[in-house]
Design an enzyme around this catalytic site. Sequence first.
Site, PDB file in Angstrom:
ATOM      1  NE  ARG A 256      -6.610 -11.905   4.882  1.00 29.97           N
ATOM      2  CZ  ARG A 256      -6.762 -10.809   4.806  1.00 29.97           C
ATOM      3  NH1 ARG A 256      -6.874 -10.757   4.007  1.00 29.97           N
ATOM      4  NH2 ARG A 256      -7.172 -10.565   6.095  1.00 29.97           N
TER       5      ARG A 256
ATOM      6  CD  GLU B 151      -8.578  -8.667  -3.674  1.00 32.67           C
ATOM      7  OE1 GLU B 151      -9.457  -8.409  -3.555  1.00 32.67           O
ATOM      8  OE2 GLU B 151      -7.878  -9.408  -4.083  1.00 32.67           O
TER       9      GLU B 151
ATOM     10  CG  ASN C 115      -3.662  -2.625   6.811  1.00 32.75           C
ATOM     11  OD1 ASN C 115      -3.493  -2.120   5.870  1.00 32.75           O
ATOM     12  ND2 ASN C 115      -4.653  -2.978   7.489  1.00 32.75           N
TER      13      ASN C 115
ATOM     14  CE1 TYR D  72      -9.448  -3.118   0.025  1.00 36.39           C
ATOM     15  CE2 TYR D  72      -8.474  -1.223  -0.503  1.00 36.39           C
ATOM     16  CZ  TYR D  72      -7.813  -2.392  -0.047  1.00 36.39           C
ATOM     17  OH  TYR D  72      -6.779  -2.717   0.499  1.00 36.39           O
TER      18      TYR D  72
ATOM     19  NE  ARG E 122      -2.560  -5.735   7.365  1.00 36.89           N
ATOM     20  CZ  ARG E 122      -3.909  -6.337   6.926  1.00 36.89           C
ATOM     21  NH1 ARG E 122      -4.179  -7.546   6.691  1.00 36.89           N
ATOM     22  NH2 ARG E 122      -3.713  -5.649   5.698  1.00 36.89           N
TER      23      ARG E 122
ATOM     24  CE  LYS F   4      -4.046  -2.662   2.577  1.00 30.49           C
ATOM     25  NZ  LYS F   4      -4.953  -2.060   3.284  1.00 30.49           N
TER      26      LYS F   4
ATOM     27  CG  HIS G  80      -5.474  -6.388  -1.081  1.00 29.43           C
ATOM     28  ND1 HIS G  80      -6.230  -5.761  -0.186  1.00 29.43           N
ATOM     29  CD2 HIS G  80      -5.427  -6.745  -1.577  1.00 29.43           C
ATOM     30  CE1 HIS G  80      -6.999  -7.622  -0.873  1.00 29.43           C
ATOM     31  NE2 HIS G  80      -6.512  -7.128  -1.451  1.00 29.43           N
TER      32      HIS G  80
ATOM     33  CB  THR H  89      -7.810  -5.648   9.675  1.00 26.74           C
ATOM     34  OG1 THR H  89      -7.948  -7.227   8.415  1.00 26.74           O
ATOM     35  CG2 THR H  89      -8.097  -4.692   8.761  1.00 26.74           C
TER      36      THR H  89
HETATM   37  P1  ADP Z   1      -7.758  -6.972   5.087  1.00 24.58           P
HETATM   38  O1  ADP Z   1      -7.169  -6.150   4.343  1.00 24.58           O
HETATM   39  O2  ADP Z   1      -7.232  -7.368   6.106  1.00 24.58           O
HETATM   40  O3  ADP Z   1      -8.134  -7.932   4.331  1.00 24.58           O
HETATM   41  P2  ADP Z   1     -10.050  -5.718   4.971  1.00 24.58           P
HETATM   42  O4  ADP Z   1     -10.672  -6.200   3.988  1.00 24.58           O
HETATM   43  O5  ADP Z   1     -11.689  -6.074   6.133  1.00 24.58           O
HETATM   44  O6  ADP Z   1      -9.331  -6.195   5.642  1.00 24.58           O
HETATM   45  O7  ADP Z   1     -10.531  -4.218   4.765  1.00 24.58           O
HETATM   46  C1  ADP Z   1      -9.812  -3.421   4.033  1.00 24.58           C
HETATM   47  C2  ADP Z   1      -9.062  -2.358   4.507  1.00 24.58           C
HETATM   48  O8  ADP Z   1      -9.670  -1.070   4.920  1.00 24.58           O
HETATM   49  C3  ADP Z   1      -7.860  -2.552   5.456  1.00 24.58           C
HETATM   50  O9  ADP Z   1      -6.816  -3.409   4.848  1.00 24.58           O
HETATM   51  C4  ADP Z   1      -7.785  -1.391   6.072  1.00 24.58           C
HETATM   52  O10 ADP Z   1      -6.784  -0.227   5.092  1.00 24.58           O
HETATM   53  C5  ADP Z   1      -8.962  -0.811   5.901  1.00 24.58           C
HETATM   54  N1  ADP Z   1      -9.980  -0.896   7.599  1.00 24.58           N
HETATM   55  C6  ADP Z   1     -10.952  -2.067   7.740  1.00 24.58           C
HETATM   56  N2  ADP Z   1     -10.884  -1.961   9.010  1.00 24.58           N
HETATM   57  C7  ADP Z   1     -10.789  -0.571   8.676  1.00 24.58           C
HETATM   58  C8  ADP Z   1     -11.295   0.242  10.277  1.00 24.58           C
HETATM   59  N3  ADP Z   1     -12.024  -0.236  11.023  1.00 24.58           N
HETATM   60  N4  ADP Z   1     -10.733   1.518  10.218  1.00 24.58           N
HETATM   61  C9  ADP Z   1     -10.292   1.744   9.347  1.00 24.58           C
HETATM   62  N5  ADP Z   1      -9.983   1.121   7.856  1.00 24.58           N
HETATM   63  C10 ADP Z   1     -10.417   0.018   8.028  1.00 24.58           C
HETATM   64 MG    MG Z   2      -9.674  -8.086   2.626  1.00 23.93          MG
END
Ligand code: ADP
Ligand code: MG
Length: 139
Positions: A87, A128, A114, A51, A104, A11, A117, A93
Amino acid sequence: MAIKQTLSMIKPDGVKRGLIGEVIGRFEKNGLKIKAMKMLHLTKAQAQQFYAVHQERPFYGSLTEFMSSGPIVALILEGENAIQVNRDLMGATDYRQAAAGTIRADFARDIEANIVHGSDAAETAKTEIAFFFNELEKV
Ligand code: ADP
Ligand code: MG
């Protein structure tokens, strides 16, 4: 175990902080082969499309601003159980819940910024990968 491909992104925070080599090194050390890789700067519209699954979430606007704030690196990773292996390397996350030694846990200091992705399932990996790469760009 099946050989599978997954989509990874470093990212904008990971790129800005000079963590490209660190992250890719972890992939390579853990059996994930790089099958395609490119750096690009997503537009806001492209980040919104990527997204789209999160469009009802309160953080969607902020997340898509952040994801279009600077260059990212997109990669296709391949290996046994690539989706889960990636993962596991990423960690949860929320970096505060991420297991010690994950990307992370080691580098993120924000739930949104974070570092990485990773696709979460076979279907999303397929979509994707197709979002970023055409057939000519895959080795
Ligand atoms: P992951 O990236 O672990 O698959 P998600 O798909 O749930 O997580 O969310 C996508 C992205 O959205 C996360 O990697 C993070 O950058 C952001 N995100 C997720 N939850 C939050 C939150 N509560 N507040 C702010 N950003 C968030
Ligand atoms: Mg995700």
